[in-house]
Design a protein around this motif. Structure first.
Motif, PDB file in Angstrom:
ATOM      1  N   THR A 213       0.860  -1.175   0.000  1.00  0.00           N
ATOM      2  CA  THR A 213       0.000   0.000   0.000  1.00  0.00           C
ATOM      3  C   THR A 213       0.902   1.232   0.000  1.00  0.00           C
ATOM      4  OG1 THR A 213      -0.079   0.181   2.405  1.00  0.00           O
ATOM      5  CG2 THR A 213      -1.716  -1.253   1.350  1.00  0.00           C
ATOM      6  N   LEU A 255      -5.833   4.078  -9.690  1.00  0.00           N
ATOM      7  CA  LEU A 255      -6.011   3.007  -8.711  1.00  0.00           C
ATOM      8  C   LEU A 255      -6.537   3.547  -7.385  1.00  0.00           C
ATOM      9  CD1 LEU A 255      -2.770   0.930  -9.408  1.00  0.00           C
ATOM     10  CD2 LEU A 255      -5.124   0.192  -9.846  1.00  0.00           C
ATOM     11  N   THR A 345      -1.048   0.683  -3.988  1.00  0.00           N
ATOM     12  CA  THR A 345      -2.354   1.327  -3.953  1.00  0.00           C
ATOM     13  C   THR A 345      -2.571   1.929  -2.564  1.00  0.00           C
ATOM     14  OG1 THR A 345      -3.342  -0.804  -3.371  1.00  0.00           O
ATOM     15  CG2 THR A 345      -3.341  -0.199  -5.698  1.00  0.00           C
ATOM     16  N   PHE A 350      -8.833  -1.272  -4.432  1.00  0.00           N
ATOM     17  CA  PHE A 350      -8.416  -0.376  -5.498  1.00  0.00           C
ATOM     18  C   PHE A 350      -9.521  -0.257  -6.530  1.00  0.00           C
ATOM     19  CE2 PHE A 350      -7.260  -4.659  -6.688  1.00  0.00           C
ATOM     20  CZ  PHE A 350      -7.650  -4.758  -8.014  1.00  0.00           C
ATOM     21  N   TYR A 426      -5.945  -5.719 -12.539  1.00  0.00           N
ATOM     22  CA  TYR A 426      -5.981  -4.301 -12.202  1.00  0.00           C
ATOM     23  C   TYR A 426      -6.460  -3.410 -13.350  1.00  0.00           C
ATOM     24  CZ  TYR A 426      -3.518  -5.113  -7.800  1.00  0.00           C
ATOM     25  OH  TYR A 426      -3.172  -5.517  -6.537  1.00  0.00           O
TER      26      TYR A 426
END
Length: 523
Positions: A213, A255, A345, A350, A426
């Motif tokens: 993160t 994101l 992210t 996300f 993603y």
């Protein structure tokens, strides 16, 4: 030494035993990969279905090639692409000894200088990639490039071999003419997190198992820097390359919840997202890394090839780089233990990044080229499944094909398949205004890029030349809005039925793919 500074044989020596040397026609040929088989030379294996995915099979196209001594010039961004093109061009010259090639794989910063200068002087390379900072429509409008649909034999059948939505007005088709084709899929974010396994493990992290993160990125970078005691740092940035600054903010910002397509437009509202919370937070993260003292000190002087070459030397724990980095390290630094993971992210959750299914890695034929038939011969092969298979296999999968069957068959490092998986997880297909209203291609032909650009502004914020990030991004958004409105008005004056409403897709859900049925719902 960069790929464009190496001969084909030098590249071959650095490949694995599986890639290094193949035999063709009874003579040993040291190419960057693959054995070269002229069309029809292997009766057991038709040219369209090579038994060895690294075979370069030259097809019989029927194109009339020059008979005098000529040199064909090609410029692209190099990297792992150079492995294929050096091998292919050597094979081409073996089959046609009068045709030589001058191939240069250059960093994007140099392409931004070499190509415009060549166009101005009337001696640009025969084929080149358009600089990242220049919209393709601008290159078409200014007469830099020419169509190819009148050069490739049986063009409709060749074109029909591509997946749906591979040719879109305003992307690679302008005023009904096809200018190029997608060599690689556009489901690729351009950057993932490559990390030094030993450094990150010593810091207590394994991003491959638990993606970072923003908070754990800063913590990991601080611990790696502390452990390095001035010998290595938490992260290295590609500071010299303007386009990379755009990717840092665009990808992390999207994101973080600032849903947008690759043009930074939120298609739910039709508005640019430069001043959105996600984009501004991504800039603040870059500034925090700078202020934490965890960024490799020489980052601002490094382009892509220079920055990634530093990682195997142990100068940093992480780098956000493209998929092309992986096979280069596998080839040139086989002892470097690295992993790959998504870019960080804000939290474990996300919002997917939007992409448009129009392909990437386009190459363009110079409008003043004296050798268009040579380009047609090359493009015919590159646009075939056999050509795509050889390209993906030889380059180690760094430029995945628009043909899914090719990506499944090509032999690539398992970490590259991890990269593919990251993009699948993603990224989601987002709306494309040019599919909704093809007349908007006339807008892109008239759209003037604002200066300073998005990347230049982020770079300026990072270096302290611009002190107020929010104001700088607001200025960018205002200028981009004005440029788009002016381009729409110019297109309308010339008869195009377009408006800002074309950029609004009220049924877009950024978490799912935007499909043909979604376009149909718009009426």
């Amino acid at each position: 030494m960069n790929d464009h500074d190496r001969t084909a044989s030098e590249v071959a020596h650095s490949l694995s035993r599986r890639q290094a040397l193949k035999v063709a026609g009874g003579s040993a040929l040291a190419f960057a990969a693959g054995r070269v088989v002229p069309s029809g030379a292997d009766a057991q294996t038709p040219p369209s279905q090579p038994a060895d995915p690294m075979q370069i099979i030259l097809p019989e196209t029927g194109i009339t090639l020059p008979t005098d001594e000529v040199t064909f010039r090609w410029v692209d961004s190099g990297d792992s692409k150079a492995l294929f093109f050096r091998a292919y061009f050597d094979a081409f010259t073996q089959a046609h000894p009068n045709i030589k090639f001058d191939y240069l794989g250059l960093p994007w910063t140099e392409i931004a200088q070499v190509v415009p200068l060549g166009v101005r002087n009337g001696n640009a390379p025969d084929v080149f990639q358009v600089p990242q900072e220049i919209p393709i429509a601008e290159a078409v409008r200014e007469g830099w490039v020419r169509p190819i649909d009148d050069l490739i034999p049986n063009f409709p059948a060749w074109q029909a071999g591509f997946p749906p939505v591979s040719f879109v007005e305003g992307v690679n088709v302008f005023n009904g003419r096809v200018y190029t084709f997608p060599r690689s899929t556009s489901r690729r974010a351009g950057i993932v997190n490559y990390f030094n396994r030993a450094y990150l493990e010593e810091a207590g992290y394994n991003p491959a198992e638990t993606p970072l993160t923003w908070d754990t990125l800063r913590d990991a970078a601080r611990k790696v820097t502390e452990n390095g005691q001035g010998q290595y740092y938490g992260i290295i940035l590609v500071g010299k390359q303007v386009g990379r600054w755009e990717q840092y903010v665009r990808n992390m910002g999207r994101l973080a919840g600032s849903s947008a397509g690759p043009d930074d437009i939120d298609y739910r509202t039709g508005e640019y997202v430069y001043t959105s919370d996600g984009y501004l937070a991504a800039i603040e993260l870059l500034l925090a890394l700078r202020d934490d003292g965890v960024v490799f000190p020489g980052s601002m002087s490094l382009n892509d090839p220079q920055a990634r070459a530093q990682m195997p030397q142990g100068v940093a724990g992480m780098i956000f780089e493209g998929e092309f980095t992986l096979p280069i390290w596998v080839r040139d630094n086989p002892d470097f233990e690295f992993g790959v993971s998504p870019i960080p992210t804000p939290s474990a959750s996300f919002t997917p990044m939007g992409y448009q299914n129009t392909g990437t890695n386009h190459q363009w034929l110079y409008a003043e080229s004296k050798l268009p038939e040579v380009a047609a011969e090359i493009f015919t092969y590159l646009g075939s499944e056999a050509g795509q298979l050889a390209f993906v296999s030889i380059t180690g999968g760094s430029d995945p094909s628009v043909f899914d069957s090719v990506n499944q068959r090509a032999p690539v490092d398992e970490r590259m398949r991890t990269v593919y998986g990251i993009y699948e997880k993603y990224m989601r297909l987002c709306p494309d205004v040019r599919i909704k209203n093809p007349e908007t291609s006339q807008v892109y032909l008239r759209l003037q890029r604002p200066t300073p650009s998005f990347g230049e502004i982020v770079q300026g914020i990072y270096t302290g030349q611009l002190e107020d990030p929010k104001q700088a991004m607001q200025d960018l958004q205002d200028r981009q809005d004005q440029a788009l409105d002016e381009a729409i008005e110019a297109a309308r004056r010339d008869g195009a039925n377009v408006s800002r409403d074309d950029y609004v897709f009220p049924n877009w859900d950024p978490t799912t793919d935007y499909l043909e049925s979604d376009y149909a719902e718009l009426g």
